[in-house]
Design a protein around this motif. Structure first.
Motif, mmCIF file in Angstrom:
data_model
loop_
_atom_site.group_PDB
_atom_site.id
_atom_site.type_symbol
_atom_site.label_atom_id
_atom_site.label_comp_id
_atom_site.label_asym_id
_atom_site.label_seq_id
_atom_site.Cartn_x
_atom_site.Cartn_y
_atom_site.Cartn_z
ATOM 1 N N ARG A 39 11.098 3.188 1.999
ATOM 2 C CA ARG A 39 12.553 3.344 1.837
ATOM 3 C C ARG A 39 13.261 2.000 1.946
ATOM 4 N N ALA A 40 12.833 1.204 2.918
ATOM 5 C CA ALA A 40 13.459 -0.104 3.118
ATOM 6 C C ALA A 40 13.202 -1.018 1.923
ATOM 7 N N GLU A 41 11.979 -1.004 1.407
ATOM 8 C CA GLU A 41 11.652 -1.853 0.262
ATOM 9 C C GLU A 41 12.419 -1.421 -0.986
ATOM 10 N N ALA A 42 12.577 -0.111 -1.156
ATOM 11 C CA ALA A 42 13.343 0.382 -2.303
ATOM 12 C C ALA A 42 14.808 -0.038 -2.193
ATOM 13 N N ALA A 43 15.357 0.045 -0.982
ATOM 14 C CA ALA A 43 16.748 -0.367 -0.773
ATOM 15 C C ALA A 43 16.905 -1.869 -0.999
ATOM 16 N N LEU A 44 15.922 -2.656 -0.550
ATOM 17 C CA LEU A 44 15.981 -4.101 -0.763
ATOM 18 C C LEU A 44 15.978 -4.426 -2.253
ATOM 19 N N ALA A 45 15.116 -3.760 -2.998
ATOM 20 C CA ALA A 45 15.069 -3.990 -4.445
ATOM 21 C C ALA A 45 16.414 -3.658 -5.085
ATOM 22 N N GLU A 46 17.038 -2.588 -4.619
ATOM 23 C CA GLU A 46 18.343 -2.198 -5.158
ATOM 24 C C GLU A 46 19.397 -3.258 -4.861
ATOM 25 N N VAL A 47 19.397 -3.777 -3.638
ATOM 26 C CA VAL A 47 20.402 -4.769 -3.249
ATOM 27 C C VAL A 47 20.165 -6.101 -3.960
ATOM 28 N N LEU A 48 18.907 -6.482 -4.130
ATOM 29 C CA LEU A 48 18.625 -7.729 -4.842
ATOM 30 C C LEU A 48 19.071 -7.635 -6.301
ATOM 31 N N ALA A 49 18.932 -6.445 -6.875
ATOM 32 C CA ALA A 49 19.353 -6.250 -8.265
ATOM 33 C C ALA A 49 20.868 -6.156 -8.393
ATOM 34 N N ALA A 50 21.523 -5.620 -7.347
ATOM 35 C CA ALA A 50 22.980 -5.441 -7.383
ATOM 36 C C ALA A 50 23.553 -5.800 -6.016
ATOM 37 N N PRO A 51 23.720 -7.101 -5.712
ATOM 38 C CA PRO A 51 24.180 -7.529 -4.385
ATOM 39 C C PRO A 51 25.511 -6.915 -3.963
ATOM 40 N N GLU A 52 26.344 -6.568 -4.935
ATOM 41 C CA GLU A 52 27.642 -5.975 -4.596
ATOM 42 C C GLU A 52 27.501 -4.599 -3.956
ATOM 43 N N ARG A 53 26.302 -4.024 -3.993
ATOM 44 C CA ARG A 53 26.053 -2.712 -3.394
ATOM 45 C C ARG A 53 25.736 -2.798 -1.902
ATOM 46 N N PHE A 54 25.667 -4.004 -1.350
ATOM 47 C CA PHE A 54 25.189 -4.170 0.027
ATOM 48 C C PHE A 54 26.002 -3.347 1.023
ATOM 49 N N GLU A 55 27.317 -3.526 1.033
ATOM 50 C CA GLU A 55 28.144 -2.837 2.030
ATOM 51 C C GLU A 55 28.037 -1.317 1.893
ATOM 52 N N ALA A 56 28.058 -0.834 0.656
ATOM 53 C CA ALA A 56 27.971 0.612 0.448
ATOM 54 C C ALA A 56 26.630 1.149 0.930
ATOM 55 N N LEU A 57 25.561 0.413 0.645
ATOM 56 C CA LEU A 57 24.237 0.872 1.064
ATOM 57 C C LEU A 57 24.102 0.815 2.587
#
Length: 264
Positions: A132-150
């Motif tokens: 789960r953590a690795e999937a979330a990291l991949a998402e944030v690296l692809a879309a850094p603007e999603r960090f706060e929401a995630l």
């Protein structure tokens, strides 16, 4: 929880040192102290076997009664007797360390950082949590603007309420593994890998760095000497335990042993 391992044939092997068995209750108690370790039972086995090696050595030197437990005072007496003539760090050693690690002697250095924590708990299996953590990291690296929401959606830290923000952090404000990730480089933005700590898996974003000022060598030389002396003692302790293991009959676990004398 059983103090046993299995051999290649699948048969149980009791945990013992020179014929002295380590009981299941002791292993269970010790394992509870290693809750954050990848394998708490294995960590407990190592700790108890090393403790029994030291206890038996203390008994052999008449520092401890035959069936008594090893206490801190006896352990200190044992090590004071056995780990003698350890080299002391010289000024040249200290200056070399100071030159090679200037980042450790900056005063006022801080970072502004945020994180998303996937916390390790007894109820959550480690492998799915890491996935789960690795999937979330991949998402944030692809879309850094999603960090706060995630962070608000997924983080197990109270900072989730503010988008994962930890504010400004100084050295010493957090656990060593997290501190190393924050201060061990000059990176800004989302760090490319998960940061693993005793608390779990962290996705870390560094927003700003304030470098601070390098303290003069004279102000930190005593601290460096103490650190280097402790490192020498720790290395000697590891070698000492390896020598004891090499001379012992250990069942149920494999400890690396050394055959030669302690190098001091």
């Amino acid at each position: 929880m059983s103090p046993t391992a299995t051999n290649p044939a699948g048969l149980a092997v009791p945990l013992a040192v020179n014929g002295v068995a380590i009981e299941a209750a002791a292993l269970a108690t010790e394992a509870a102290l290693h809750e954050g370790a990848p394998d708490a039972a294995e960590a407990a086995r190592h700790t108890l076997v090393i403790g029994e090696l030291l206890r038996q050595r203390a008994v052999s030197l008449a520092l401890l009664a035959d069936h008594a437990e090893l206490d801190d005072a006896t352990l200190d007496a044992l090590l004071a007797r056995e780990l003698t003539h350890l080299p002391k760090p010289t000024e040249a050693d200290c200056r070399r360390y100071y030159t090679h690690h200037p980042e450790r002697f900056r005063q006022g250095e801080l970072v502004h950082a945020s994180h998303i924590l996937f916390a390790v708990t007894e109820r959550v299996p480690l492998a799915p949590l890491r996935e789960r953590a690795e999937a979330a990291l991949a998402e944030v690296l692809a879309a850094p603007e999603r960090f706060e929401a995630l962070a608000r959606e997924s983080s197990n830290c109270p900072s989730a309420a503010v988008g994962g923000s930890l504010g400004q952090l100084l050295r010493g404000d957090c656990v060593p593994e997290f501190e190393a990730a924050l201060f061990g480089n000059e990176a800004l933005g989302v760090l490319p890998g998960l940061v693993n700590t005793r608390h779990g898996f962290h996705i870390v974003r560094i927003e700003r760095r304030v470098p601070g000022e390098l303290q003069p060598f004279e102000a930190v030389s005593g601290r460096i000497a103490g650190f280097l002396a402790e490192r020498v003692r720790r290395d000697a302790m590891h070698q000492y335990v390896a020598i004891l293991a090499g001379a012992a009959r250990i069942e149920g676990i494999t400890l690396a042993g050394a055959q030669g004398p302690l190098v001091q």
